[in-house]
Scaffold this motif. Structure first.
Motif, PDB file in Angstrom:
ATOM      1  N   ALA A 138       0.769  -1.148  -0.452  1.00  0.00           N
ATOM      2  CA  ALA A 138       0.104  -0.215  -0.063  1.00  0.00           C
ATOM      3  C   ALA A 138       0.797   1.376  -0.015  1.00  0.00           C
ATOM      4  O   ALA A 138       2.109   1.691   0.737  1.00  0.00           O
ATOM      5  N   PHE A 139       0.189   1.988  -0.541  1.00  0.00           N
ATOM      6  CA  PHE A 139       0.805   3.762  -1.006  1.00  0.00           C
ATOM      7  C   PHE A 139       0.282   4.425   0.162  1.00  0.00           C
ATOM      8  O   PHE A 139      -1.490   4.453  -0.622  1.00  0.00           O
ATOM      9  N   SER A 140       0.499   5.467   0.455  1.00  0.00           N
ATOM     10  CA  SER A 140      -0.157   6.991   0.888  1.00  0.00           C
ATOM     11  C   SER A 140       0.384   8.584   0.344  1.00  0.00           C
ATOM     12  O   SER A 140       1.299   8.511   1.424  1.00  0.00           O
ATOM     13  N   LEU A 141      -0.334   9.231   0.013  1.00  0.00           N
ATOM     14  CA  LEU A 141       0.380  10.337   0.050  1.00  0.00           C
ATOM     15  C   LEU A 141      -0.743  10.932   0.328  1.00  0.00           C
ATOM     16  O   LEU A 141      -1.722  11.530  -0.306  1.00  0.00           O
ATOM     17  N   GLY A 142       0.105  12.442   1.273  1.00  0.00           N
ATOM     18  CA  GLY A 142      -1.187  13.272   2.393  1.00  0.00           C
ATOM     19  C   GLY A 142      -1.554  14.004   1.010  1.00  0.00           C
ATOM     20  O   GLY A 142      -0.754  14.280  -0.279  1.00  0.00           O
ATOM     21  N   ALA A 199      -6.370   5.840  -6.110  1.00  0.00           N
ATOM     22  CA  ALA A 199      -7.825   6.310  -6.088  1.00  0.00           C
ATOM     23  C   ALA A 199      -7.093   7.741  -4.789  1.00  0.00           C
ATOM     24  O   ALA A 199      -6.242   7.788  -4.167  1.00  0.00           O
ATOM     25  N   THR A 200      -8.008   8.802  -5.566  1.00  0.00           N
ATOM     26  CA  THR A 200      -7.574  10.003  -4.782  1.00  0.00           C
ATOM     27  C   THR A 200      -8.782  10.453  -3.762  1.00  0.00           C
ATOM     28  O   THR A 200      -9.481   9.846  -4.378  1.00  0.00           O
ATOM     29  N   TYR A 201      -8.447  11.417  -3.058  1.00  0.00           N
ATOM     30  CA  TYR A 201      -9.382  11.888  -2.189  1.00  0.00           C
ATOM     31  C   TYR A 201      -9.492  13.459  -2.520  1.00  0.00           C
ATOM     32  O   TYR A 201      -8.012  13.748  -2.437  1.00  0.00           O
ATOM     33  N   GLN A 202     -10.508  14.366  -1.574  1.00  0.00           N
ATOM     34  CA  GLN A 202      -9.771  16.102  -1.339  1.00  0.00           C
ATOM     35  C   GLN A 202     -10.856  15.674  -0.630  1.00  0.00           C
ATOM     36  O   GLN A 202     -11.710  15.359   0.161  1.00  0.00           O
ATOM     37  N   ILE A 203     -10.062  16.739   0.889  1.00  0.00           N
ATOM     38  CA  ILE A 203      -9.917  18.142   1.670  1.00  0.00           C
ATOM     39  C   ILE A 203     -10.322  18.632   1.735  1.00  0.00           C
ATOM     40  O   ILE A 203      -9.712  19.786   0.782  1.00  0.00           O
ATOM     41  N   ASP A 204     -11.703  19.288   1.515  1.00  0.00           N
ATOM     42  CA  ASP A 204     -11.956  20.889   1.141  1.00  0.00           C
ATOM     43  C   ASP A 204     -10.604  21.863   1.688  1.00  0.00           C
ATOM     44  O   ASP A 204     -10.889  21.824   2.999  1.00  0.00           O
ATOM     45  N   GLY A 205     -10.449  22.863   1.078  1.00  0.00           N
ATOM     46  CA  GLY A 205      -9.233  23.672   1.373  1.00  0.00           C
ATOM     47  C   GLY A 205      -7.982  22.861   1.875  1.00  0.00           C
ATOM     48  O   GLY A 205      -7.583  24.007   2.071  1.00  0.00           O
ATOM     49  N   HIS A 206      -7.891  21.882   1.644  1.00  0.00           N
ATOM     50  CA  HIS A 206      -6.518  21.530   2.081  1.00  0.00           C
ATOM     51  C   HIS A 206      -6.187  20.997   0.654  1.00  0.00           C
ATOM     52  O   HIS A 206      -5.313  19.861   1.399  1.00  0.00           O
ATOM     53  N   GLY A 207      -6.742  20.472  -0.725  1.00  0.00           N
ATOM     54  CA  GLY A 207      -6.008  19.971  -1.311  1.00  0.00           C
ATOM     55  C   GLY A 207      -6.139  18.193  -1.344  1.00  0.00           C
ATOM     56  O   GLY A 207      -7.469  17.837  -0.733  1.00  0.00           O
ATOM     57  N   GLN A 208      -5.378  17.872  -2.695  1.00  0.00           N
ATOM     58  CA  GLN A 208      -6.183  16.143  -2.740  1.00  0.00           C
ATOM     59  C   GLN A 208      -5.121  15.519  -2.073  1.00  0.00           C
ATOM     60  O   GLN A 208      -3.832  16.090  -2.184  1.00  0.00           O
ATOM     61  N   GLY A 209      -4.585  14.120  -2.051  1.00  0.00           N
ATOM     62  CA  GLY A 209      -4.384  13.055  -1.246  1.00  0.00           C
ATOM     63  C   GLY A 209      -4.409  11.800  -2.615  1.00  0.00           C
ATOM     64  O   GLY A 209      -5.471  11.707  -3.369  1.00  0.00           O
ATOM     65  N   ILE A 265      -3.697   7.622  -2.291  1.00  0.00           N
ATOM     66  CA  ILE A 265      -4.127   6.164  -1.605  1.00  0.00           C
ATOM     67  C   ILE A 265      -3.768   5.002  -3.070  1.00  0.00           C
ATOM     68  O   ILE A 265      -3.914   5.289  -3.856  1.00  0.00           O
ATOM     69  N   ALA A 266      -2.848   4.226  -3.311  1.00  0.00           N
ATOM     70  CA  ALA A 266      -3.036   3.613  -3.578  1.00  0.00           C
ATOM     71  C   ALA A 266      -2.394   1.676  -3.191  1.00  0.00           C
ATOM     72  O   ALA A 266      -1.874   1.501  -2.336  1.00  0.00           O
ATOM     73  N   LEU A 267      -2.659   0.515  -4.122  1.00  0.00           N
ATOM     74  CA  LEU A 267      -2.358  -0.167  -3.816  1.00  0.00           C
ATOM     75  C   LEU A 267      -1.936  -1.228  -5.453  1.00  0.00           C
ATOM     76  O   LEU A 267      -2.137  -1.704  -6.373  1.00  0.00           O
ATOM     77  N   LEU A 268      -0.493  -1.786  -4.625  1.00  0.00           N
ATOM     78  CA  LEU A 268       0.192  -2.551  -6.255  1.00  0.00           C
ATOM     79  C   LEU A 268      -0.149  -4.497  -5.106  1.00  0.00           C
ATOM     80  O   LEU A 268       0.817  -4.796  -4.417  1.00  0.00           O
ATOM     81  N   GLY A 269      -0.396  -4.711  -6.099  1.00  0.00           N
ATOM     82  CA  GLY A 269      -0.880  -5.950  -6.304  1.00  0.00           C
ATOM     83  C   GLY A 269      -0.682  -7.264  -7.565  1.00  0.00           C
ATOM     84  O   GLY A 269      -0.209  -6.468  -8.315  1.00  0.00           O
ATOM     85  N   PRO A 270      -0.658  -8.294  -7.371  1.00  0.00           N
ATOM     86  CA  PRO A 270      -0.679  -9.403  -8.281  1.00  0.00           C
ATOM     87  C   PRO A 270      -2.234  -8.982  -9.656  1.00  0.00           C
ATOM     88  O   PRO A 270      -3.070  -8.197  -8.866  1.00  0.00           O
TER      89      PRO A 270
END
Length: 345
Positions: free
Chosen positions: A121-125, A295-305, A307-312
């Protein structure tokens, strides 16, 4: 153009194969609801094989999906599963604790995703460029090393260890910290980054007889501190993705997990809420038999982050798609709550 029966056969083969890893034959498809004779089903499977969507294993009459088959399934046949309450409860329980900074939540999100899926799993704030600098400090570790600490108004603390050039003395470091705090605190990070490249080097020349060592250290510290950090969890899970991978392939994949530039090329920004890349679409030779769901997610007023999954490549797409969609919403709510708590204080 596939017929409805061919689509049904392809969908069932992929669902079965991604669940149990066994080639699927005509009898299994009949039992699963394909209303046709065994001979007719075999003919349909042969047609799907000719289209490049299925592959035959050895002499078995069963078929397995090809990379192209997975791509067709994701594009045309995928129906995301709903997340079961047990998984949703696990997510909420893991997030239901006190976090002292944003990066703790981002790291925890990667750990939760990996634990739920057994993938990497990968996560970017949220984008750091929306934040303001509230403090910069340098803490000596010994005569050769320091820790540089950058603090922002959104609860982020970035820190890195750096080697000190021989030409740089402790009083030089103190001056540098004072210059940054006097001139850059409360500026947004995009402005800070620009001024670090233009105005601040000129200012340093006024305070130092020789700026060669100090500018090298300064540039290295601030450039790395402003990098977006991608948190990774479940690196060892890549051993399970490719049954025939050799030691060198595993070492290369594992090394990539700590390569900032490599990860930034792997987790590319996208306008899609959820994107699935399969095989060569991932853009790296190491991952030709794998899939990356992002996948991207949005936080109002604080930008976009992100998350990702690497699998077979034979991941359970319907289940993982539904899970990551629910997870990005839970993570977005957790981060929004955290930002609201900062505002209250």
């Amino acid at each position: 153009m596939l017929t409805e029966r061919q689509k049904a056969i392809l969908r069932l083969i992929i669902q079965n194969y991604t669940t149990n890893g066994q080639p699927v034959g005509s009898k299994k498809l009949m039992n699963d609801g394909i209303e046709a004779s065994s001979a007719t089903i075999r003919n349909e499977m042969k047609a799907l094989e000719d289209y490049g969507l299925l592959a035959k294993t050895h002499s078995s009459s069963g078929r397995i999906p090809s990379i192209a088959g997975y791509r067709y399934y994701v594009d045309h046949l995928l129906k995301p599963s709903s997340v079961d309450e047990e998984d949703r409860s696990k997510i909420r329980q893991r997030f239901h604790r006190d976090f002292h900074e944003i990066n703790e939540i981002i790291q925890e999100s990667a750990d939760i995703l990996s634990a739920l899926t057994s993938y990497t799993a990968f996560s970017l704030g949220p984008d750091v460029k929306n934040r303001r600098l509230t403090g910069f400090r340098i803490v000596p570790l010994n005569s050769q090393q320091v820790v540089a600490i950058l603090v922002t108004d959104k609860g982020n603390v970035q820190s890195r260890i750096f080697a000190i050039p021989q030409s740089v003395h402790s009083e030089d470091l103190e001056k540098m910290v004072n210059i940054i705090n006097d001139r850059l605190v409360n500026e947004d990070l995009l402005t800070v980054y620009h001024r670090l490249r233009t105005e601040i080097p000129m200012t340093l020349h006024k305070y130092y007889q020789s700026t060669e060592g100090i500018l090298t250290l300064f540039d290295g510290m601030l450039s790395q501190l402003f990098e977006e950090k991608i948190y990774v969890s479940g690196q060892m899970n890549i051993l399970d993705f490719e049954p025939n991978q050799d030691v060198e392939q595993f070492k290369s994949m594992y090394a990539l997990m700590s390569d900032v530039d490599g990860l930034n090329r792997l987790i590319v920004p996208t306008d899609q809420t959820i994107q699935i890349r399969i095989g060569t679409e991932i853009g790296h030779d190491l991952f030709q038999n794998m899939s990356l769901i992002q996948a991207t997610y949005q936080i109002d007023g604080h930008g976009q982050g992100t998350i990702a999954l690497l699998g077979p490549a034979n991941m359970q797409y319907a289940k993982v798609f539904g899970l990551i969609d629910a997870f990005r919403q839970e993570l977005s709510e957790k981060l929004a709550d955290y930002y609201r708590s900062l505002d209250r204080h």
